[in-house]
Write a protein that holds these residues in place. Sequence first.
Motif, mmCIF file in Angstrom:
data_model
loop_
_atom_site.group_PDB
_atom_site.id
_atom_site.type_symbol
_atom_site.label_atom_id
_atom_site.label_comp_id
_atom_site.label_asym_id
_atom_site.label_seq_id
_atom_site.Cartn_x
_atom_site.Cartn_y
_atom_site.Cartn_z
ATOM 1 N N VAL A 1 0.843 -1.274 0.105
ATOM 2 C CA VAL A 1 -0.076 -0.147 -0.192
ATOM 3 C C VAL A 1 0.914 1.219 0.249
ATOM 4 N N CYS A 2 1.904 1.278 0.923
ATOM 5 C CA CYS A 2 2.813 2.378 0.953
ATOM 6 C C CYS A 2 3.407 2.803 -0.676
ATOM 7 N N PHE A 3 3.807 1.580 -1.143
ATOM 8 C CA PHE A 3 4.552 1.800 -2.530
ATOM 9 C C PHE A 3 3.695 2.178 -3.593
ATOM 10 N N ALA A 4 2.279 1.829 -3.205
ATOM 11 C CA ALA A 4 0.972 2.306 -4.389
ATOM 12 C C ALA A 4 0.838 3.609 -4.018
ATOM 13 N N GLU A 5 0.733 4.166 -2.943
ATOM 14 C CA GLU A 5 0.586 5.392 -2.685
ATOM 15 C C GLU A 5 1.757 6.412 -3.262
ATOM 16 N N SER A 6 2.470 5.938 -3.225
ATOM 17 C CA SER A 6 3.576 6.727 -3.723
ATOM 18 C C SER A 6 3.633 7.162 -5.133
ATOM 19 N N LEU A 7 2.997 6.160 -6.023
ATOM 20 C CA LEU A 7 2.784 6.445 -7.435
ATOM 21 C C LEU A 7 4.173 6.747 -8.153
ATOM 22 N N ASP A 8 5.225 6.391 -7.389
ATOM 23 C CA ASP A 8 6.620 6.532 -8.161
ATOM 24 C C ASP A 8 7.003 5.019 -8.760
ATOM 25 N N SER A 9 7.303 5.150 -9.867
ATOM 26 C CA SER A 9 7.589 3.794 -10.922
ATOM 27 C C SER A 9 8.545 2.814 -10.253
ATOM 28 N N ASN A 10 9.646 3.499 -9.653
ATOM 29 C CA ASN A 10 10.576 2.744 -8.877
ATOM 30 C C ASN A 10 9.823 1.747 -7.979
ATOM 31 N N TRP A 11 9.258 2.418 -6.815
ATOM 32 C CA TRP A 11 8.698 1.826 -5.834
ATOM 33 C C TRP A 11 7.405 0.833 -6.409
ATOM 34 N N LEU A 12 6.804 1.251 -7.315
ATOM 35 C CA LEU A 12 5.585 0.189 -7.954
ATOM 36 C C LEU A 12 6.398 -0.873 -8.564
ATOM 37 N N GLN A 13 7.541 -0.956 -9.050
ATOM 38 C CA GLN A 13 7.909 -1.904 -9.799
ATOM 39 C C GLN A 13 8.445 -3.074 -8.569
ATOM 40 N N LYS A 14 9.028 -2.538 -7.516
ATOM 41 C CA LYS A 14 9.352 -3.215 -6.490
ATOM 42 C C LYS A 14 8.211 -3.763 -5.694
ATOM 43 N N GLY A 15 7.122 -3.018 -5.526
ATOM 44 C CA GLY A 15 5.842 -3.831 -5.092
ATOM 45 C C GLY A 15 5.527 -4.585 -5.998
ATOM 46 N N TYR A 16 5.592 -4.682 -7.137
ATOM 47 C CA TYR A 16 5.134 -5.713 -8.190
ATOM 48 C C TYR A 16 6.076 -6.994 -8.049
ATOM 49 N N SER A 17 7.442 -6.698 -7.803
ATOM 50 C CA SER A 17 8.237 -7.633 -7.813
ATOM 51 C C SER A 17 7.997 -8.665 -6.548
ATOM 52 N N LEU A 18 7.786 -7.860 -5.389
ATOM 53 C CA LEU A 18 7.202 -8.712 -4.201
ATOM 54 C C LEU A 18 6.065 -9.587 -4.534
ATOM 55 N N VAL A 19 5.222 -9.031 -5.308
ATOM 56 C CA VAL A 19 3.987 -9.886 -5.536
ATOM 57 C C VAL A 19 4.277 -11.083 -6.445
ATOM 58 N N GLU A 20 4.990 -10.888 -7.318
ATOM 59 C CA GLU A 20 5.671 -12.030 -8.182
ATOM 60 C C GLU A 20 6.239 -12.988 -7.326
ATOM 61 N N GLN A 21 7.254 -12.665 -6.658
ATOM 62 C CA GLN A 21 8.072 -13.627 -5.690
ATOM 63 C C GLN A 21 7.108 -14.534 -4.781
ATOM 64 N N ALA A 22 5.990 -13.568 -4.107
ATOM 65 C CA ALA A 22 5.029 -14.366 -3.134
ATOM 66 C C ALA A 22 4.304 -15.468 -3.995
ATOM 67 N N TYR A 23 3.948 -15.373 -5.431
ATOM 68 C CA TYR A 23 3.290 -16.313 -5.977
ATOM 69 C C TYR A 23 4.269 -17.490 -6.642
ATOM 70 N N GLU A 24 5.635 -16.862 -6.870
ATOM 71 C CA GLU A 24 6.491 -17.846 -7.088
ATOM 72 C C GLU A 24 6.781 -19.009 -5.950
ATOM 73 N N GLU A 25 6.867 -18.296 -4.735
ATOM 74 C CA GLU A 25 7.305 -19.140 -3.829
ATOM 75 C C GLU A 25 5.824 -19.786 -2.994
ATOM 76 N N SER A 26 4.719 -19.597 -3.801
ATOM 77 C CA SER A 26 3.473 -20.117 -3.197
ATOM 78 C C SER A 26 3.100 -19.664 -1.988
ATOM 79 N N LYS A 27 3.483 -18.607 -1.846
ATOM 80 C CA LYS A 27 2.940 -17.665 -0.588
ATOM 81 C C LYS A 27 1.878 -16.478 -0.750
ATOM 82 N N GLN A 28 1.154 -16.956 -1.725
ATOM 83 C CA GLN A 28 0.235 -15.740 -1.930
ATOM 84 C C GLN A 28 -0.823 -15.481 -0.693
#
Length: 793
Positions: free
Chosen positions: A138-165
């Motif tokens: 949520v913090c990264f999304a509220e920033s609307l900064d492309s760098n933090w948004l990309q990091k936030g999305y990478s966290l989501v990807e990693q969670a799905y890859e490690e089956s921790k969704q």
Amino acid sequence: MFSWRKTKLRAVSLHQCRLSSLFRGVLLDAIEVTGTQSQASLQHGLAGKDVLSNARNLSVLSKLRTSKRFDVWSIHRTDAFSSISGSILLQARDPAKLNEEIQIAVDEHRCDEAWRLFEQHMQMEGFPRKSVVNNVLVCFAESLDSNWLQKGYSLVEQAYEESKQNLLEKEPLLYLSLALAKSGMAVPASTILRKLVETEEYPHVSAWSAVLAHMSLAGSGSYLSAELVLEIGYLFHNNRVDPRKKSNTPLLAMKPNTQVLNIALAGCLLFGTTRKAEQLLDMIPKIGVKVDANLLVIMAHIYERNGRREELKKLQRHIDEACNLNDSQFWQFYNCLLMCHLKFGDLESASKMVLEMLRRGKVARNSLGAAILGFNTTNDDRFNTKKASEKGSEIKEHNNPETRVVSIHNMIPYDEFCRDRKFLNLEAEAKVVLGALLAKLHVQVKLITSERGVLQPTEEIFVKLAKAFLESGKMKELAEFLLKAEHEDSPVSSDNSMLVNVINACISLGMLDQAHDLLDEMRMAGVRTGSSVYSSLLKAYCKTNQTREVTSLLRDAQKAGIQLDSSCYEALIQSQVIQNDTHGALNVFKEMKEAKIPRGGNQQFEKLLKGCEGNAEAGLMSKLLREIREGESLDAGVHDWNNVIHFFSKKGLMQDAEKALKRMRSLGHSPNAQTFHSMVTGYAAIGSKYTEVTELWGEMKSIAAATSSMRFDQELLDAVLYTFVRGGFFSRANEVVEMMEKKNMFVDKYKYRMLFLKYHKTAYKGKAPKVQSESQLKKREAGLVFKKWLGLT
């Protein structure tokens, strides 16, 4: 035996003591670096046998030695001490305390600090607790900064890859998806929505419609939007979801509605993917979406772009009966209908529409009340825009104080986002974006405008009609149309009439015979014109040494009582001299003297021509010149045959479609991208027709290399690629991918990854067979190349 065991125990004890000493030294060094504890307190703690036993020291160091994350034993002795100290420092930190620090950084919107602490936690324990992970997103999304948004999305990807969704909640993911869409990152935004659907965390339609709206503002995003609506809409085909079951309530809340379809279709129209838009239209009756006024007009645009004239005629009845259309929507529909008549070469219907509009405009000018009053006949009413009362109601609705004021550029605060359980704010935001998309469509209306509440043709439609009449050689019909138009429209001088402008354009383009024919039609209709038209045409004949036409034109001028100026006589004399006809030149000179014609005659045509070529205001003549020189010639036969092939392909009658394509070629019409798209999608719907698509692919490439009529577009290549991947033709699929990437076309890798996993999940795994033919080897190599492109290796 006893002495041997005793000796072994002494050795182990000595080894434990050495390790304990090493462990103590490492921790002391860690404290010096961080200052988190005093050296004395840690020494005191280590001195006590109850605090750190030798067995615990051995356990910790054993874990350090076997850990992949902190492999300190594989490095040189000189670097081992510092590495061990850093690793043990991370192990020594309290994860609970680190979670609190991450939460504090998030609350204070310090994204960089939150990310640093988050990475430390990932190294120590993996993902933090669920609430912390979601708050970081949520913090990264509220920033609307492309760098933090990309990091936030990478966290989501990693969670799905490690089956921790299960660590990810639906609301933070939706919030992040919205932020990604607003920042122009359509691919990750759509991927999050797709993941939510896959895991049955169904987003509400009002929520994902806002994501869709922001995605549709860009080319690749609009294509993804259409794909998303098709994928989600497929779940609801033919009432397969039972609304009576309470368990289906979240799924039914995700069902695409009218606004979602309007957004996706408008995006497709603005970025030229109209065949994908037509697939969405075909889905509407299958999922039972209601059609509103905006959707009616958008349908008209799609049918016009794709050349579906019969569908457009069927739609006209609904347009005429609709009571909630505004002026803009009315203009757009009849603009589409006019354009479709021109595409099919139906100049009679197009000219009738234009003349009817002019007649209604004339009545409106002669009667003050005609602009707002209805007319008696139904057919006439279609050219009158909606009444002022309807426009007033629309303005009142727009200015309603209860209407939500939304900003499409900033993020809604997350607390407000969560409180809005029905996502009314996001629905209002999507409506604002839809309005912006529809406004861009309105700008494209060029053939029709409104005057005093009545539809009126613009100069653009006269240009297009004149060009179409000229190309088809219908000079008589063109003259009749323009003369009738002059009669219904405001009177102008004879030298500035539409017909004279068309004649002048023909002369400047070297179409002298057509200009002469139009001049004859004008003379026989009893319309008198000035001498400038005759003069310019005569000079053009003289330049091309067309003596017979000069004589004929002089005779016509005399019959019409036109006195030519001195420049015409000078051109005649010069033409006679070039042909070595001295006697004829002298006769012309004597005739000029007897007529007492002064020198320095009329130069009106030359001035007009220079004005068209320069930066003067664009008039009818200059627009016609540009249209004929730069505009594409329309082949009405191609549109007719495309409709036939599309009909057979849609019905699955591919043998009839093949016959129609063969007949189309025999008549000299070259198939285009729309033709092949209908064929490929028809074969794909049937299935197992991959060889036929391969043959079509070869034909497309040969036609594209030989002529300019065949242009590969994103929709055609996407349809071909889908068929090849579905059938396992990876060598051909790689060709299509290479072409799309070369042309900088967007490819939906997620869709093809899912398609590959569905039909070829076990293909090309493990070692290659020892014995295989050359063709099998090439097929395997092509499959591995495609698999690598998808990111599955």
